[in-house]
Design an enzyme around this catalytic site. Structure first.
Site, PDB file in Angstrom:
ATOM      1  N   ASP A   1      39.760  40.320  43.796  1.00 20.21           N
ATOM      2  CA  ASP A   1      40.306  40.041  45.128  1.00 20.21           C
ATOM      3  C   ASP A   1      39.467  39.054  45.939  1.00 20.21           C
ATOM      4  O   ASP A   1      38.426  39.401  46.448  1.00 20.21           O
ATOM      5  CB  ASP A   1      40.397  41.332  45.946  1.00 20.21           C
ATOM      6  CG  ASP A   1      41.046  42.465  45.208  1.00 20.21           C
ATOM      7  OD1 ASP A   1      42.031  42.206  44.504  1.00 20.21           O
ATOM      8  OD2 ASP A   1      40.565  43.598  45.334  1.00 20.21           O
TER       9      ASP A   1
ATOM     10  N   ALA B   1      33.394  47.450  36.518  1.00 18.10           N
ATOM     11  CA  ALA B   1      33.248  48.675  37.312  1.00 18.10           C
ATOM     12  C   ALA B   1      34.195  48.640  38.505  1.00 18.10           C
ATOM     13  O   ALA B   1      34.830  49.649  38.838  1.00 18.10           O
ATOM     14  CB  ALA B   1      31.804  48.837  37.784  1.00 18.10           C
ATOM     15  N   TYR B   2      34.345  47.482  39.132  1.00 16.95           N
ATOM     16  CA  TYR B   2      35.240  47.340  40.281  1.00 16.95           C
ATOM     17  C   TYR B   2      36.687  47.638  39.885  1.00 16.95           C
ATOM     18  O   TYR B   2      37.413  48.309  40.615  1.00 16.95           O
ATOM     19  CB  TYR B   2      35.125  45.925  40.856  1.00 16.95           C
ATOM     20  CG  TYR B   2      36.040  45.673  42.024  1.00 16.95           C
ATOM     21  CD1 TYR B   2      35.655  46.012  43.316  1.00 16.95           C
ATOM     22  CD2 TYR B   2      37.286  45.085  41.841  1.00 16.95           C
ATOM     23  CE1 TYR B   2      36.494  45.777  44.394  1.00 16.95           C
ATOM     24  CE2 TYR B   2      38.131  44.849  42.910  1.00 16.95           C
ATOM     25  CZ  TYR B   2      37.727  45.193  44.185  1.00 16.95           C
ATOM     26  OH  TYR B   2      38.569  44.969  45.249  1.00 16.95           O
ATOM     27  N   ARG B   3      37.090  47.151  38.732  1.00 16.87           N
ATOM     28  CA  ARG B   3      38.478  47.340  38.275  1.00 16.87           C
ATOM     29  C   ARG B   3      38.765  48.763  37.817  1.00 16.87           C
ATOM     30  O   ARG B   3      39.904  49.186  37.802  1.00 16.87           O
ATOM     31  CB  ARG B   3      38.785  46.374  37.141  1.00 16.87           C
ATOM     32  CG  ARG B   3      38.963  44.962  37.603  1.00 16.87           C
ATOM     33  CD  ARG B   3      39.424  44.069  36.461  1.00 16.87           C
ATOM     34  NE  ARG B   3      39.297  42.691  36.832  1.00 16.87           N
ATOM     35  CZ  ARG B   3      38.254  41.917  36.545  1.00 16.87           C
ATOM     36  NH1 ARG B   3      37.243  42.401  35.855  1.00 16.87           N
ATOM     37  NH2 ARG B   3      38.204  40.663  36.933  1.00 16.87           N
TER      38      ARG B   3
ATOM     39  N   ARG C   1      39.196  46.545  47.622  1.00 22.16           N
ATOM     40  CA  ARG C   1      39.029  47.965  47.286  1.00 22.16           C
ATOM     41  C   ARG C   1      37.907  48.607  48.114  1.00 22.16           C
ATOM     42  O   ARG C   1      37.896  49.821  48.320  1.00 22.16           O
ATOM     43  CB  ARG C   1      38.714  48.088  45.792  1.00 22.16           C
ATOM     44  CG  ARG C   1      38.523  49.495  45.339  1.00 22.16           C
ATOM     45  CD  ARG C   1      38.324  49.598  43.834  1.00 22.16           C
ATOM     46  NE  ARG C   1      37.989  50.968  43.515  1.00 22.16           N
ATOM     47  CZ  ARG C   1      37.221  51.345  42.534  1.00 22.16           C
ATOM     48  NH1 ARG C   1      36.716  50.453  41.716  1.00 22.16           N
ATOM     49  NH2 ARG C   1      36.956  52.619  42.333  1.00 22.16           N
TER      50      ARG C   1
END
Length: 141
Positions: A35, A47-49, A80
């Site tokens: 993003d 890790a973010y996904r 997020r």
């Protein structure tokens, strides 16, 4: 010519900060394809996904040599995460702008020698030194 100089300064700033994270062995990913493309995500875009990865262990960091009104761009990055971090070299930001940043959940990261020019008491803003941020990024909290 001025825009090219600013772009080179921003790129040099990013390279220097990345070098610091690498030297400190802090897991990070520069310019992740997530993003809005923050400058750095900690520990990684994978890790973010991962929806199961705890949000409180993720950190998005944007870099701006000067903030002016461009600081609002960070609000569109790493959607997020409700809190964003912004590393700047700007030697002082107005109390009103600091209040706006606080209301938008932006935590400033400012080198310690520059913090004397920030009116944290009147603004209630959260400002970390680069060392404090590095500790937070290393341990993911």
């Amino acid at each position: 010519i001025i825009q090219r100089r600013k772009a080179r300064a921003g790129l040099a700033f990013q390279n220097q900060v990345q070098h610091l994270f690498e030297e400190a062995q802090i897991p990070h990913e520069p310019q992740p394809n997530i993003d809005g493309r923050p400058d750095f995500i900690f520990p990684s875009s994978d890790a973010y996904r991962k929806v199961s990865y705890p949000k409180d262990k993720l950190i998005a960091l944007a870099l701006k040599t000067t903030c002016k009104d461009r600081w609002r761009q960070v609000l569109e990055e790493a959607k997020r995460l409700p809190t964003k971090h912004l590393l700047t070299l700007q030697p002082g930001i107005s109390v009103n702008q600091l209040k706006e940043m606080k209301a938008a959940n932006v935590i400033l990261v400012v080198p310690k020698p520059l913090q004397k020019d920030y009116n944290v008491k009147d603004s209630g803003a959260s400002i970390l030194t680069l060392e404090e941020f590095a500790k937070k990024a290393r341990f993911g909290n």
